[in-house]
Write a protein that holds these residues in place. Structure first.
Motif, PDB file in Angstrom:
ATOM      1  N   LYS A   5      83.014  71.900  28.952  1.00 18.56           N
ATOM      2  CA  LYS A   5      82.922  73.353  29.045  1.00 18.56           C
ATOM      3  C   LYS A   5      82.765  73.790  30.498  1.00 18.56           C
ATOM      4  O   LYS A   5      83.403  74.749  30.935  1.00 18.56           O
ATOM      5  N   ASP A   6      81.927  73.073  31.244  1.00 19.14           N
ATOM      6  CA  ASP A   6      81.730  73.402  32.662  1.00 19.14           C
ATOM      7  C   ASP A   6      83.036  73.241  33.442  1.00 19.14           C
ATOM      8  O   ASP A   6      83.371  74.072  34.285  1.00 19.14           O
ATOM      9  N   LYS A  38      81.248  66.015  34.732  1.00 15.48           N
ATOM     10  CA  LYS A  38      80.718  67.270  34.198  1.00 15.48           C
ATOM     11  C   LYS A  38      81.063  67.391  32.720  1.00 15.48           C
ATOM     12  O   LYS A  38      81.955  66.733  32.222  1.00 15.48           O
ATOM     13  N   LYS A  39      80.349  68.306  32.051  1.00 17.64           N
ATOM     14  CA  LYS A  39      80.675  68.618  30.669  1.00 17.64           C
ATOM     15  C   LYS A  39      82.045  69.291  30.624  1.00 17.64           C
ATOM     16  O   LYS A  39      82.459  69.950  31.570  1.00 17.64           O
TER      17      LYS A  39
END
Length: 95
Positions: free
Chosen positions: A30-31, A27-28
């Motif tokens: 930020k996520d 995942k990113k």
């Protein structure tokens, strides 16, 4: 003593593995940070609820004990019955 250290080592290893797995997930960033933040908020809210429930239960038990004591020391039957009823009410709320 050795089993305590072993258990501590296992728990530390599991926690480090979980953190590493989250940080290296596809995942990113930020996520992932948002998910971590949301889960920690949920844990904190749950802990606060548990603490509040526990303190409420303790308070009701104390109030029940006070009412029982007043019932035992009451000089009239009506005061005794009122305080016994209060004690029962607090005992029900404590459970």
């Amino acid at each position: 003593m050795k089993s305590g250290k072993l258990l501590l080592g296992l728990i530390s290893g599991v926690a480090a593995g979980a953190v590493a797995g989250i940080l290296f997930a596809p995942k990113k960033g930020k996520d992932t940070r948002d998910a971590i933040s949301q889960k920690s908020d949920n844990y904190i809210k749950g802990a606060n609820r548990s603490i509040n429930d526990f303190t409420d239960s303790i308070n009701h038990k104390v109030e029940a004990l006070k009412a029982k004591t007043k019932a035992n020391l009451a000089d009239t039957k009506s005061k005794e019955k009122v305080n016994k009823a209060k004690a029962e009410m607090h005992e029900m709320k404590a459970s």
